[in-house]
Every structure is written in structure tokens, then in C-alpha cells.
Design a protein around this motif. Structure first.
Motif, PDB file in Angstrom:
ATOM      1  N   GLU A 187       0.802  -1.228   0.000  1.00 40.23           N
ATOM      2  CA  GLU A 187       0.000   0.000   0.000  1.00 40.23           C
ATOM      3  C   GLU A 187       0.837   1.280   0.000  1.00 40.23           C
TER       4      GLU A 187
ATOM      5  N   LYS B 192      -0.240   3.188  -3.453  1.00 39.89           N
ATOM      6  CA  LYS B 192      -1.205   4.277  -3.278  1.00 39.89           C
ATOM      7  C   LYS B 192      -0.796   5.514  -4.072  1.00 39.89           C
TER       8      LYS B 192
ATOM      9  N   TYR C 127      -6.056   8.778  -2.937  1.00 40.87           N
ATOM     10  CA  TYR C 127      -6.258   7.526  -2.198  1.00 40.87           C
ATOM     11  C   TYR C 127      -6.480   7.772  -0.709  1.00 40.87           C
TER      12      TYR C 127
END
Length: 247
Positions: A209, A213, A219
Motif C-alpha cells: 500500500e 497508493k 487515495y
């Protein structure tokens, strides 16, 4: 985890030795027709190459492409499952998953069973790979579990999954690895106990992540809005750019 929101329809017809692919549906023009570059076609090629027969594959796409929703895996899974039925091969579920996983080479550049296992087994799936052995198990999700998807309309790389993998670091701090293992175990426990809040708390990713992202506009704002609205957990679906929340 398999979702019922989208699906493909794959029709197979045996031929005299050639693999032909026809595609209709969502963004059909973007999907390769060559067996080596199409996940369903590659499954058929590898499964049939020593059998002296071919197949005509009609693929009607209903799963959006390049959105982190397992679109390529669904086509591969359907082809492997269909050929097993059509040829009466008697393959086990794990064997079907293994053949289907080969098709992902066409999309991701590597064999992986995460998406095809979910497409074949349904529900929440866990995949274990040990050498050439692929084992998958299914856990029934809590009946009250709901899922929300945020699907940004953005241009993605042609080989999006491979690009999303390439952005990840080659080495990972030990503490991040430990964190992800703990959270993965917590998600499994949440599904086992039917505890949606446990599932959500486990959706914390210290490995992919932080890097992926950056490929998804807004996000952090989307994630915060979902959590503020009561979502139990939020993360990137697959390689993105779809954002998934459990409720």
C-alpha cells in the motif's frame, strides 16, 4: 475474495487443433486475441498442447479491465474449469486452480493463483504455494459482510499488474513483514469467527500500500472518508486502482 458484482461468460468449443479467441463485452478491443497473450488462451494452449486438439474460446467480458478486480484471472479460471468439464479430465479443484494460474503469465508475467482460486472456489480464499504444489481453501464470509468499491476513472499502464509489482521494493524491512503476517492472520481469524471488525483491522498493509497508493489519485482522502463513514477497513483491491472497503 470473490465478488458477485461482475462476471465473465466463457464459451468453449473443441476444434481440430487451433486455438481461436473471440472477445465481446467490456473493452473487448483491448483484450489480446493471441493465445500467448490472453489468459484464457494460454490456459488452453498449455492444457491441450499434448492432446492434439484445439478450442474456440468466446470470451464475453463483464469484469472491468485493469482495475484490480481479477479480470484476467476470471477468464483463466473459467477456461480451466470449462475444459476440465468438456474433456472429462476429472481434475481436482486444486489441479484446476494450478492450470488456471498458468494463464496469469499472460497478464502478470508470472504464475499466481490468488485471483483464479477465488474465481473457482468463491468466498474468501487462502492460497498456499510450496514448490509446484498449489493448495487453496475457502472460508464462507459472514452473511452480514458488505463491500464497497471506489473505481477511479484513470488511465492505467498496459501491463498494469506487472507495473504495480515493479514499483514494490526488492527488500522489505523485517518489521513490515511481521506486521503483514500478523494482519493476514487477523483477517483469516475474522472470517473464521464472522467478525467484520477483525477483518477490517487486519486490512493494514505495510508492504504494498505505501507504494501503490501513489498510483491512485486521492487515495488517502478516499480511505479516510470511508473509515469516517463507518467502514471496518479499507485497502487497495489487488494491484489497484480500485479501493475496497468492508462494512
Amino acid at each position: 475474495m470473490a465478488l458477485e458484482a461482475f462476471h465473465d461468460i466463457v464459451t468453449l468449443e473443441l476444434t481440430n487443433g487451433e486455438i481461436r479467441i473471440e472477445v465481446t463485452g467490456l473493452e473487448a478491443e483491448r483484450i489480446p486475441k493471441s493465445p500467448n497473450r490472453n489468459t484464457a488462451g494460454l490456459v488452453a494452449k498449455k492444457l491441450l498442447e499434448k492432446r492434439g486438439i484445439g478450442v474456440k474460446i468466446h470470451l464475453h467480458k463483464g469484469i472491468p479491465l485493469s482495475m484490480g478486480l481479477g479480470s484476467s484471472g476470471a477468464s483463466a479460471a473459467a477456461c480451466a474449469y470449462g475444459l476440465n468439464e468438456l474433456l472429462k479430465l476429472g481434475l481436482s479443484r486444486n489441479e484446476i486452480i494450478k492450470w488456471a494460474a498458468l494463464g496469469e503469465i499472460a497478464a502478470a508475467g508470472a504464475v499466481h493463483a490468488d485471483n483464479v482460486a477465488a474465481s473457482i472456489l468463491g468466498g474468501f480464499t487462502i492460497v498456499r504455494v510450496h514448490g509446484d504444489l498449489i493448495e487453496a481453501v475457502r472460508i464462507e464470509p459472514p452473511q452480514s459482510l458488505e463491500v464497497a468499491l471506489a473505481m477511479p476513472i484513470i488511465k492505467t499502464a498496459e501491463n498494469k499488474t506487472a507495473a504495480a509489482r515493479a514499483i514494490l521494493p526488492r527488500t522489505i524491512p523485517l518489521k513490515n513483514t511481521v506486521s503483514n503476517i500478523q494482519n493476514a492472520a487477523y483477517i483469516v481469524a475474522g472470517f473464521h469467527f464472522g467478525d467484520i471488525n477483525m477483518i477490517g483491522r487486519g486490512m493494514t498493509d505495510a508492504i504494498a500500500e505505501p507504494f501503490r497508493k501513489k498510483l491512485i489519485p486521492c487515495y488517502e482522502a478516499v480511505k479516510k472518508a470511508a473509515l469516517d463513514a463507518g467502514a471496518a477497513g479499507v485497502t487497495i483491491s489487488g494491484a489497484g486502482p480500485t479501493v475496497i472497503a468492508v462494512i
